[in-house]
Enzyme design. Structure first.
Site, PDB file in Angstrom:
ATOM      1  N   LYS A  13       0.739  -1.488  -0.195  1.00  0.00           N
ATOM      2  CA  LYS A  13       0.442   0.268  -0.063  1.00  0.00           C
ATOM      3  C   LYS A  13       0.621   1.242  -0.567  1.00  0.00           C
ATOM      4  CE  LYS A  13      -1.801  -0.785   3.904  1.00  0.00           C
ATOM      5  NZ  LYS A  13      -1.532  -2.497   4.478  1.00  0.00           N
ATOM      6  N   ARG A  88      -9.678   1.182   8.256  1.00  0.00           N
ATOM      7  CA  ARG A  88      -9.557  -0.521   8.354  1.00  0.00           C
ATOM      8  C   ARG A  88     -10.295  -1.215   9.554  1.00  0.00           C
ATOM      9  NH1 ARG A  88      -3.628   1.039   8.528  1.00  0.00           N
ATOM     10  NH2 ARG A  88      -2.807  -1.596   8.906  1.00  0.00           N
ATOM     11  N   ARG A 127      11.738  -5.815   4.770  1.00  0.00           N
ATOM     12  CA  ARG A 127      11.554  -4.548   4.720  1.00  0.00           C
ATOM     13  C   ARG A 127      12.100  -3.299   5.377  1.00  0.00           C
ATOM     14  NH1 ARG A 127       5.569  -1.962   5.207  1.00  0.00           N
ATOM     15  NH2 ARG A 127       5.505  -2.938   7.652  1.00  0.00           N
ATOM     16  N   ARG A 160      10.707  -1.192  11.381  1.00  0.00           N
ATOM     17  CA  ARG A 160      10.097  -1.271  11.860  1.00  0.00           C
ATOM     18  C   ARG A 160       9.835  -2.529  13.325  1.00  0.00           C
ATOM     19  NH1 ARG A 160       4.567   0.003   7.961  1.00  0.00           N
ATOM     20  NH2 ARG A 160       3.831  -1.106   9.897  1.00  0.00           N
ATOM     21  N   ARG A 171      -0.886  -8.980  12.694  1.00  0.00           N
ATOM     22  CA  ARG A 171      -1.137  -7.810  12.453  1.00  0.00           C
ATOM     23  C   ARG A 171      -2.164  -8.851  11.155  1.00  0.00           C
ATOM     24  NH1 ARG A 171       3.932  -5.422  10.207  1.00  0.00           N
ATOM     25  NH2 ARG A 171       2.707  -4.401   8.719  1.00  0.00           N
TER      26      ARG A 171
HETATM   27  P1  AP5 Z   1       4.457  -1.714   1.325  1.00  0.00           P
HETATM   28  O1  AP5 Z   1       4.538  -0.439   0.430  1.00  0.00           O
HETATM   29  O2  AP5 Z   1       5.400  -1.131   3.196  1.00  0.00           O
HETATM   30  O3  AP5 Z   1       3.702  -2.408   2.219  1.00  0.00           O
HETATM   31  P2  AP5 Z   1       2.203  -1.867   3.360  1.00  0.00           P
HETATM   32  O4  AP5 Z   1       0.516  -2.717   2.449  1.00  0.00           O
HETATM   33  O5  AP5 Z   1       2.664  -0.214   3.174  1.00  0.00           O
HETATM   34  O6  AP5 Z   1       2.472  -2.783   4.361  1.00  0.00           O
HETATM   35  P3  AP5 Z   1       2.159  -2.069   6.061  1.00  0.00           P
HETATM   36  O7  AP5 Z   1       3.135  -3.039   7.167  1.00  0.00           O
HETATM   37  O8  AP5 Z   1       2.883  -0.500   6.155  1.00  0.00           O
HETATM   38  O9  AP5 Z   1       0.607  -1.904   6.196  1.00  0.00           O
HETATM   39  P4  AP5 Z   1       0.435  -2.053   7.261  1.00  0.00           P
HETATM   40  O10 AP5 Z   1      -1.485  -2.194   7.428  1.00  0.00           O
HETATM   41  O11 AP5 Z   1       0.343  -3.591   8.092  1.00  0.00           O
HETATM   42  O12 AP5 Z   1       0.671  -0.815   8.758  1.00  0.00           O
HETATM   43  P5  AP5 Z   1       0.963   0.325   8.641  1.00  0.00           P
HETATM   44  O13 AP5 Z   1       1.800   1.077   8.627  1.00  0.00           O
HETATM   45  O14 AP5 Z   1      -0.640   0.933   7.440  1.00  0.00           O
HETATM   46  O15 AP5 Z   1       5.565  -2.562   1.755  1.00  0.00           O
HETATM   47  C1  AP5 Z   1       5.868  -3.711   2.336  1.00  0.00           C
HETATM   48  C2  AP5 Z   1       7.142  -4.417   1.584  1.00  0.00           C
HETATM   49  O16 AP5 Z   1       7.510  -5.424   0.686  1.00  0.00           O
HETATM   50  C3  AP5 Z   1       7.832  -3.162   1.272  1.00  0.00           C
HETATM   51  O17 AP5 Z   1       9.787  -4.075   2.032  1.00  0.00           O
HETATM   52  C4  AP5 Z   1       8.095  -2.714  -0.480  1.00  0.00           C
HETATM   53  O18 AP5 Z   1       9.776  -2.631  -0.819  1.00  0.00           O
HETATM   54  C5  AP5 Z   1       8.001  -4.630  -0.155  1.00  0.00           C
HETATM   55  N1  AP5 Z   1       7.005  -4.354  -1.711  1.00  0.00           N
HETATM   56  C6  AP5 Z   1       5.952  -3.589  -2.342  1.00  0.00           C
HETATM   57  N2  AP5 Z   1       5.921  -3.923  -3.371  1.00  0.00           N
HETATM   58  C7  AP5 Z   1       6.024  -5.151  -3.577  1.00  0.00           C
HETATM   59  C8  AP5 Z   1       5.473  -5.947  -4.867  1.00  0.00           C
HETATM   60  N3  AP5 Z   1       5.067  -5.566  -5.663  1.00  0.00           N
HETATM   61  N4  AP5 Z   1       7.097  -7.327  -4.793  1.00  0.00           N
HETATM   62  C9  AP5 Z   1       8.038  -7.323  -3.891  1.00  0.00           C
HETATM   63  N5  AP5 Z   1       7.654  -6.400  -2.406  1.00  0.00           N
HETATM   64  C10 AP5 Z   1       7.106  -5.111  -2.332  1.00  0.00           C
HETATM   65  O19 AP5 Z   1       0.107   0.396  10.625  1.00  0.00           O
HETATM   66  C11 AP5 Z   1       0.803   0.020  11.410  1.00  0.00           C
HETATM   67  C12 AP5 Z   1       0.200  -0.121  12.583  1.00  0.00           C
HETATM   68  O20 AP5 Z   1      -0.950   1.061  13.027  1.00  0.00           O
HETATM   69  C13 AP5 Z   1      -1.204  -1.124  12.472  1.00  0.00           C
HETATM   70  O21 AP5 Z   1      -1.065  -2.295  13.010  1.00  0.00           O
HETATM   71  C14 AP5 Z   1      -2.334  -0.517  13.646  1.00  0.00           C
HETATM   72  O22 AP5 Z   1      -1.738  -1.107  14.716  1.00  0.00           O
HETATM   73  C15 AP5 Z   1      -1.543   0.975  13.666  1.00  0.00           C
HETATM   74  N6  AP5 Z   1      -3.051   1.763  12.308  1.00  0.00           N
HETATM   75  C16 AP5 Z   1      -2.841   2.067  11.214  1.00  0.00           C
HETATM   76  N7  AP5 Z   1      -3.938   3.064  10.756  1.00  0.00           N
HETATM   77  C17 AP5 Z   1      -5.196   2.349  11.329  1.00  0.00           C
HETATM   78  C18 AP5 Z   1      -5.711   2.695  11.406  1.00  0.00           C
HETATM   79  N8  AP5 Z   1      -6.531   3.098  10.181  1.00  0.00           N
HETATM   80  N9  AP5 Z   1      -7.097   2.115  12.266  1.00  0.00           N
HETATM   81  C19 AP5 Z   1      -6.394   1.521  13.389  1.00  0.00           C
HETATM   82  N10 AP5 Z   1      -4.886   1.825  14.305  1.00  0.00           N
HETATM   83  C20 AP5 Z   1      -4.020   1.758  13.136  1.00  0.00           C
HETATM   84 MG    MG Z   2       2.338   1.008   4.796  1.00  0.00          MG
END
Ligand code: AP5
Ligand code: MG
Length: 216
Positions: A13, A88, A127, A160, A171
């Site tokens: 994402k 979410r 990552r 991270r 997660r």
């Molecule tokens: P990346 O682009 O970083 O993936 P992502 O989908 O953004 O993954 P996240 O871990 O950031 O998602 P998340 O939803 O768990 O975390 P968030 O920060 O939102 O890519 C991942 C890896 O893959 C990278 O190394 C990249 O280079 C590689 N990659 C990408 N595309 C690829 C491809 N096509 N092929 C191969 N490799 C690839 O949230 C963190 C925490 O915050 C949550 O767990 C929760 O506790 C809290 N939180 C956030 N938002 C909310 C909400 N709305 N409500 C409640 N709690 C929330």
């Molecule tokens: Mg992300």
């Protein structure tokens, strides 16, 4: 354009949102990034969010909704935005609907990036992220990531804390129970498109562009 990217943790994402944000000149709003900045700066919000994030659970809806509501009314969102990681839960999605109604706006498209769970577990351990500019890398595809240096701002890259395997498993569980129902929610509104997230980043980007009617 008003866009949303949904998908499991590690689906890509943030990677796709950053590319689109640059291409379209609209802000990338990641609730995860907002929480991480607050954790780094040791704010009360950061202290609260950390307890949930470290366990792979969601930060309570009322906290997250308040943050997004404030962010969407900032002037840089006037021409559009890309939401990453929000909503979410169904209550978050319903709140977003009412926020947008109040602003007389609507979402143009929701992109769901589809990746299998086993790929995600392997992917997230490799990552690396920049704590200064939020750039995202993977050690398998970036020499700079292997060196631990950010290509954009030269800061030292970090892993991270929530990318530890046991937290990633939690997660994923949280995602399947609380977030996956959003797929049907947005399908029902007729604005959901699915893209493959297991191919090369460039191939996912090409699918995203096609879904949005954008040139390469
Ligand atoms: P990346 O682009 O970083 O993936 P992502 O989908 O953004 O993954 P996240 O871990 O950031 O998602 P998340 O939803 O768990 O975390 P968030 O920060 O939102 O890519 C991942 C890896 O893959 C990278 O190394 C990249 O280079 C590689 N990659 C990408 N595309 C690829 C491809 N096509 N092929 C191969 N490799 C690839 O949230 C963190 C925490 O915050 C949550 O767990 C929760 O506790 C809290 N939180 C956030 N938002 C909310 C909400 N709305 N409500 C409640 N709690 C929330
Ligand atoms: Mg992300």
């Amino acid at each position: 354009m008003r866009l949303m990217i949904i998908g499991a943790p590690g689906a890509g994402k943030g990677t796709q949102a950053a590319i689109l944000s640059k291409k379209l000149g609209i802000p990338h709003i990641s609730t995860g990034d907002i929480f991480r900045i607050n954790i780094k700066n040791e704010t009360p919000l950061g202290q609260l969010a950390k307890q949930y994030i470290d366990n792979g659970a969601l930060v309570p809806d009322e906290v997250t909704i308040g943050i997004v509501k404030g962010r969407l009314t900032e002037p840089d969102c006037g021409n559009g935005f890309i939401l990453d990681g929000f909503p979410r839960t169904i209550p978050q999605a319903e709140s977003l609907d009412s926020m947008l109604r109040e602003m007389d706006q609507k979402l143009d498209k929701v992109l769901n990036i589809v990746v299998d769970d086993d790929v995600i577990i392997r992917r997230l351990t490799g990552r690396r992220v920049c704590p200064e500019c939020n750039a995202i890398y993977h050690i398998s595809t970036s020499e700079k990531a292997r060196e631990g240096v950010c290509e954009s701002c030269s800061a030292k890259l970090i892993q991270r804390e929530d990318d530890r395997e046991e937290t990633v498993i939690n997660r994923l569980k949280t995602y399947h129970i609380q977030t996956e129902p959003l797929i049907s929610y947005y399908k029902g509104k007729g604005i959901l498109s699915e893209v493959h997230g297991q191919c090369l980043v460039e191939d996912t980007t090409a699918e995203v562009n096609k879904e949005l009617g954008l040139k390469e």
